[in-house]
Design an enzyme around this catalytic site. Structure first.
Site, mmCIF file in Angstrom:
data_model
loop_
_atom_site.group_PDB
_atom_site.id
_atom_site.type_symbol
_atom_site.label_atom_id
_atom_site.label_comp_id
_atom_site.label_asym_id
_atom_site.label_seq_id
_atom_site.Cartn_x
_atom_site.Cartn_y
_atom_site.Cartn_z
ATOM 1 N N LYS A 107 0.572 -5.970 -7.530
ATOM 2 C CA LYS A 107 -0.062 -7.147 -6.927
ATOM 3 C C LYS A 107 -0.994 -7.862 -7.907
ATOM 4 O O LYS A 107 -1.341 -9.012 -7.689
ATOM 5 C CB LYS A 107 -0.801 -6.764 -5.651
ATOM 6 C CG LYS A 107 0.175 -6.409 -4.527
ATOM 7 C CD LYS A 107 -0.478 -6.296 -3.179
ATOM 8 C CE LYS A 107 0.548 -6.066 -2.092
ATOM 9 N NZ LYS A 107 1.161 -4.711 -2.173
HETATM 10 C C1 PLP Z 1 2.459 -4.423 -1.633
HETATM 11 C C2 PLP Z 1 3.122 -3.199 -2.115
HETATM 12 C C3 PLP Z 1 4.494 -2.957 -1.886
HETATM 13 C C4 PLP Z 1 5.361 -3.876 -1.068
HETATM 14 O O1 PLP Z 1 5.692 -5.039 -1.767
HETATM 15 P P1 PLP Z 1 6.317 -6.289 -1.021
HETATM 16 O O2 PLP Z 1 6.467 -7.336 -2.067
HETATM 17 O O3 PLP Z 1 5.355 -6.654 0.061
HETATM 18 O O4 PLP Z 1 7.636 -5.854 -0.462
HETATM 19 C C5 PLP Z 1 5.061 -1.819 -2.429
HETATM 20 N N1 PLP Z 1 4.313 -0.939 -3.133
HETATM 21 C C6 PLP Z 1 3.000 -1.120 -3.363
HETATM 22 C C7 PLP Z 1 2.237 -0.107 -4.117
HETATM 23 C C8 PLP Z 1 2.357 -2.262 -2.868
HETATM 24 O O5 PLP Z 1 1.046 -2.447 -3.100
#
Ligand code: PLP
Length: 439
Positions: A107
């Site tokens: 993220k």
């Molecule tokens: C947010 C997140 C996901 C999911 O990702 P999306 O793009 O919402 O499908 C998977 N793994 C981790 C560690 C995350 O922080």
């Protein structure tokens, strides 16, 4: 660059408005009208470019001159300032490590890029931009780190007191500068509804330039396309078709992959890996989309019962005839779901077989890739490793029965002093704080 809303394909918005607003008024999601194909010369020569150069080229093509090259280069280079290395498990399985940013999860890419773009578009405004975020833990940390010291921007994070982990809390409360943490006596839902109410309060929105760092902001999706190209660049050229396996919750990462494919990256297939929150694998199986409340699991960042990017996936797979959208999506994506027990076993198996420590989200991806390759051998699979295993320290150490190394940028947080403002879950107290401090 023009964008439409998934709820109205005939009304167009420019990039600046889409980034600063986050969501269209009709509650759809912004999508680019054009997803241009990149030149073959670029696609065939990825290895001649650095990650930052790749990111710039991909972004420039999507943005269609919405931002002058020199400015765009600064934005992209500031946002993408850490690597995305590919680790090899064996000749058919690779892991793309997306956790080398400040909050140790993928993220960071979206949050940093959004921060850069928002400050860029806010230039020349007299009033500072106030970004309100409610967090249950992870998103707030990435957003806070992304906006740290961004000119003209101030971030106010609301988090539920006692309901985030110690390290998550430190990520929110120790940065200082333009980042303020509000520790709310209440739940994550209380925090979220306080933020929502603030946007509806005309006195607040008149006096303060408020915006949200919503996870569905288009500026968080775009940088997630960059690392698909970066992964491709690092793969050996052995004639095997390339599949990407994406541990998914809100399906932003997978949607970005579909966009990269549309831009010309020769991705053969996608695997949607979920925990028991399996709304999308179920849809791929049955053509029925049945959103429902999420169930808590070990891979908790994927505990999503109504994936917000599904509308974008439908658009990217849209077909003209009845039922053809579902068929198109099935041609591009296969879905599998796994429970916590299987996930624990996978963390142990990856360590035993390959000496690699994978986190619970990546482990769900590993399981899905193995399942897929039982049927389609001779493919080359890339698992997106979305978080560093040390973010789930207790769980991973207890599965492996040994201590794992904690990256220094996480370890030093433990010693930093927490600074937060304590509030009750009452909107009026929150409003008063905003008016006293920011208006
Ligand atoms: C947010 C997140 C996901 C999911 O990702 P999306 O793009 O919402 O499908 C998977 N793994 C981790 C560690 C995350 O922080």
């Amino acid at each position: 660059m023009r964008l439409y809303s998934t709820k109205n394909k005939k009304a167009f918005t420019q990039l600046k408005e889409a980034v600063l607003k986050g969501l269209p008024d009709d509650n759809g999601l912004y999508m680019p009208v054009e997803i241009p194909r990149l030149p073959e010369a670029f696609l065939n020569e990825l290895s001649g470019f650095s990650f930052q150069e790749i990111a710039f080229t991909v972004c420039r093509s999507l943005f269609e001159h919405a931002i002058p090259d020199n400015d765009l280069k600064d934005i992209v280079y500031n946002a993408v300032n850490f690597p995305a290395p590919l680790a090899r498990l064996d000749a058919e399985k690779y892991v793309l490590e997306l956790f080398h940013g400040p909050s140790l999860a993928f993220k960071d890419f979206g949050a940093r890029f959004m921060a850069q773009l928002m400050s860029y578009f806010n230039q020349g405004e007299e009033r500072e931009l106030v970004i309100l975020v409610a967090t249950s833990g992870d998103t707030g940390g990435a957003v806070a780190a992304g906006f740290l010291q961004a000119p003209g921007a101030r971030v106010v994070i609301l988090y539920p007191s006692g309901k985030v982990s110690m390290l998550q809390e430190k990520q929110l409360t120790t940065l200082g500068h333009n980042i303020t943490a509000l520790e709310v006596d209440g739940t994550f839902d209380d925090c979220q509804s306080m933020v929502k109410q603030a946007f509806l309060d005309s006195e607040l929105t008149r006096k303060i330039r408020l915006t949200s760092a919503n996870s569905i902001n288009i500026s968080r999706l775009i940088p997630q396309t960059f690392y698909y190209f970066e992964a491709f660049k690092q793969l050996p050229d052995d004639g095997r078709e390339v599949v990407f396996c994406v541990p998914s919750g809100n399906f932003g990462n997978l949607t970005a992959g579909l966009m990269a494919q549309r831009m010309g990256l020769p991705i053969h297939h996608f695997i949607a890996a979920t925990n028991v929150n399996d709304v999308v694998p179920e849809y791929l199986e049955s053509a029925l989309f049945n959103p429902r409340p999420s169930v808590p699991t070990l891979s908790n960042a994927m505990d999503v019962g109504n994936p917000s990017n599904f509308a974008r996936m439908l658009d990217l797979c849209e077909g003209k005839e009845e039922g053809s959208t579902w068929n198109n999506m099935r041609k591009s994506i296969t879905g599998y779901a796994f429970n916590d027990e299987q996930t624990r076993q996978a963390v142990a198996e990856v360590y035993r077989k390959f000496g690699y420590i994978i986190d619970p989200h990546g482990a769900v991806g590993y399981l899905a890739l193995c399942r897929f390759q039982q049927q389609y051998s001779n493919t080359k699979g890339v698992i997106l490793e979305t978080a560093h295993p040390a973010k789930f320290l207790d769980e991973v150490e207890s599965i492996l029965n040994e201590k794992i190394e904690v990256p220094e940028r996480l370890a030093i947080l433990a010693e930093r002093e927490k600074r937060a403002i304590h509030l009750s879950n009452d909107f009026n107290g929150f409003k008063k704080w905003l008016m006293d401090n920011l208006a």
